[in-house]
Structures are given as structure tokens and as C-alpha cells.
Design a protein around this motif. Structure first.
Motif, mmCIF file in Angstrom:
data_model
loop_
_atom_site.group_PDB
_atom_site.id
_atom_site.type_symbol
_atom_site.label_atom_id
_atom_site.label_comp_id
_atom_site.label_asym_id
_atom_site.label_seq_id
_atom_site.Cartn_x
_atom_site.Cartn_y
_atom_site.Cartn_z
ATOM 1 N N GLY A 166 24.689 41.691 -33.020
ATOM 2 C CA GLY A 166 25.627 42.638 -33.606
ATOM 3 C C GLY A 166 25.392 44.065 -33.165
ATOM 4 O O GLY A 166 26.266 44.921 -33.309
ATOM 5 N N GLN B 274 29.239 37.701 -29.816
ATOM 6 C CA GLN B 274 29.351 36.816 -30.978
ATOM 7 C C GLN B 274 28.718 35.469 -30.696
ATOM 8 O O GLN B 274 28.040 34.881 -31.558
ATOM 9 C CB GLN B 274 30.825 36.640 -31.353
ATOM 10 C CG GLN B 274 31.492 37.908 -31.857
ATOM 11 C CD GLN B 274 33.000 37.777 -31.967
ATOM 12 O OE1 GLN B 274 33.605 36.858 -31.397
ATOM 13 N NE2 GLN B 274 33.627 38.688 -32.696
ATOM 14 N N GLU B 275 28.900 34.976 -29.476
ATOM 15 C CA GLU B 275 28.358 33.667 -29.097
ATOM 16 C C GLU B 275 26.840 33.612 -29.220
ATOM 17 O O GLU B 275 26.280 32.617 -29.684
ATOM 18 C CB GLU B 275 28.767 33.358 -27.647
ATOM 19 C CG GLU B 275 28.160 32.098 -27.055
ATOM 20 C CD GLU B 275 28.887 30.841 -27.488
ATOM 21 O OE1 GLU B 275 28.471 29.753 -27.037
ATOM 22 O OE2 GLU B 275 29.854 30.927 -28.260
ATOM 23 N N GLN C 51 29.827 29.713 -37.076
ATOM 24 C CA GLN C 51 30.232 30.609 -38.154
ATOM 25 C C GLN C 51 30.450 29.812 -39.423
ATOM 26 O O GLN C 51 31.130 28.776 -39.413
ATOM 27 C CB GLN C 51 31.520 31.358 -37.768
ATOM 28 C CG GLN C 51 31.395 32.160 -36.474
ATOM 29 C CD GLN C 51 30.446 33.343 -36.604
ATOM 30 O OE1 GLN C 51 30.185 33.817 -37.691
ATOM 31 N NE2 GLN C 51 29.933 33.796 -35.469
ATOM 32 N N HIS D 201 33.381 38.537 -27.387
ATOM 33 C CA HIS D 201 33.199 37.109 -27.672
ATOM 34 C C HIS D 201 31.811 36.629 -27.261
ATOM 35 O O HIS D 201 31.197 35.799 -27.957
ATOM 36 C CB HIS D 201 34.271 36.296 -26.941
ATOM 37 C CG HIS D 201 35.652 36.596 -27.401
ATOM 38 N ND1 HIS D 201 36.767 36.437 -26.596
ATOM 39 C CD2 HIS D 201 36.125 37.074 -28.587
ATOM 40 C CE1 HIS D 201 37.846 36.782 -27.273
ATOM 41 N NE2 HIS D 201 37.485 37.172 -28.480
#
Length: 243
Positions: free
Chosen positions: A119, A114-115, A242, A111
Motif C-alpha cells: 500500500g 494490489q496483487e 481480498q 493493479h
């Protein structure tokens, strides 16, 4: 006041958490309960026993009574050794027992990456090669590309907990990869909080460490955002939206 509940195995680097609480500098309390570690060894069979529902449940009531609003199993290896699906079931069981949102440090790494919008990550693991490889597999299951894994082969948490700045920096440097957008140091037994800004400055990229992402994950579960530059890029960047 937002109260965060953490279940931490044994005694190694738990003093990172009062430091984090201080650096957050707001109305946030970090409550920590120690869980039974059983045999202290970075072996897959031992690590799978460390996070059983019975052992985690033993500390939940104390956190509930403290007023915790979310709970995180603050042990990376005690989560990812179960694989993605097994770690999800572990967290679901913890949430049922606790009666509140729950997660684990393993999921916190995914997480957190992603924050900050990365990648491709490099891993600097204190664990033996086989355990470090399971963490890389877990990250891949979470959609991350692992550019490389550097392992120190340490066997026990107290050994890692005794490491100082020189060892932490050596681990991070050994893990760094030109193709990686961030470096991950996954052991909650490793003292890292005091070194985060310097690590990121030296490597020139975000560094995500176990105790750092554990508290961030607990904040995420309570919908809190805190700007704390002393805790690295994860606590200073705006969240990725997103679309």
C-alpha cells in the motif's frame, strides 16, 4: 497459445518485451505494435496528445489480426497525464475500438501493487518534476500511499532508452524510502527487465517497472498466471485474496 497485444509509442526500450516473452517460458506470445509518438517530449501537453483515440486506433487492427486476446496501452505517462477518470475513459475507448479487454500501464501499476499486497510505494521517475507529480497523484487516486517521488528530469524517451544498468540502479536507489513497501519505476522507455532480480535483491523489496507490469496486466486481462522468477516478485507471489 495466449496472445497479448501491446501498443508501444515510438522506439526506446521495446526490446524488453521479447526478453519478457522468453522469461515467461510458456505458451504466451507478446505482440507489439508501435504507435506514432508525435513530438518526443515529457511535457504534459505533448503526452496528452500521444494517447489520443486516433493514434491508438491506428495500431489496433494489426493486433486484432495477430490474434491478440487483450490489449494494453504500453505508455505510463500517456495514461496518467489524463488523471484517473480521463485514463479510464482512454482505456474504455481502446476496448471499444479493439473489441477486446484493454488497459494501460498506468492502471497496471495500481493493479500490480494490489496483487503483491503493498500500500505504500516510492516512485523513481525519469520524468520532469511536474509530470512525476501527476503519476503520484494517479497512484493516490488508485488507493496507494506515495512515500516519496525521486525525479531524474529527463526530457525525451530516447535519452531514457539509452540508460544502462548504472543509471537504472541509481534511479531506484534514489527513490527508495524506508517507509515504502515497493519501489516503482514508471517509464516504458527505460530498460529494466534484465535488472529486476538484482534490483529487488539490493533494495530488499519488490520493484515494479513499466514494461514488467504492462505484460503482467495483459496476462491479468486474459486470466493467465505465470510463475517467472526472472521477472521479480510480481511474477512469483501468489495473488492476494481480498476478503
Amino acid at each position: 497459445m495466449t496472445a497479448l497485444g501491446l501498443l508501444y509509442p515510438g522506439h526506446s526500450a521495446e526490446d524488453d518485451y521479447p526478453r519478457i516473452e522468453q522469461l515467461l517460458g510458456s505458451d504466451i506470445r507478446v505482440d507489439l505494435v508501435h504507435t506514432d509518438i508525435g513530438e518526443d517530449a515529457h511535457r504534459v501537453d505533448v503526452l496528452r496528445q500521444m494517447g489520443t483515440p486516433e493514434r491508438l486506433a491506428a495500431g489496433v487492427e494489426q493486433l486484432r489480426l495477430s490474434g491478440a486476446e487483450a490489449i494494453v496501452w504500453a505508455c505510463t505517462s500517456g495514461g496518467f497525464v489524463h488523471g484517473w477518470e480521463g485514463a479510464q475513459e482512454q482505456v474504455r475507448a481502446l476496448a471499444r475500438i479493439a473489441g477486446m479487454p484493454a488497459s494501460s500501464t498506468s492502471f497496471a501499476f495500481v493493479h500490480a501493487a494490489q496483487e503483491i499486497g503493498v500500500g505504500r510505494v516510492a516512485v523513481g521517475a525519469t520524468y520532469p518534476d511536474d509530470v512525476a507529480g501527476l503519476f503520484a497523484e494517479f497512484l493516490r487516486s488508485g488507493g496507494l500511499e506515495v512515500t516519496g517521488v525521486h525525479s531524474s528530469g529527463s526530457v525525451t524517451a530516447p535519452e531514457v532508452g539509452s540508460w544502462g544498468e548504472a543509471e537504472v540502479f541509481a534511479l531506484a536507489r534514489g527513490a527508495d524510502d524506508p517507509g515504502a513497501e515497493a519501489v516503482l519505476l514508471p517509464d516504458t522507455a527505460l530498460h529494466t527487465v534484465a535488472h529486476l532480480p538484482a534490483l529487488e535483491k539490493e533494495l530488499g523489496k519488490p520493484v515494479l517497472t513499466a514494461n514488467q507490469v504492462t505484460v503482467w496486466e495483459a496476462l491479468r486481462l486474459t486470466d493467465r498466471r505465470v510463475n517467472a522468477p526472472g521477472l521479480g516478485a510480481l511474477f512469483t507471489r501468489e495473488p492476494i485474496v481480498q476478503v
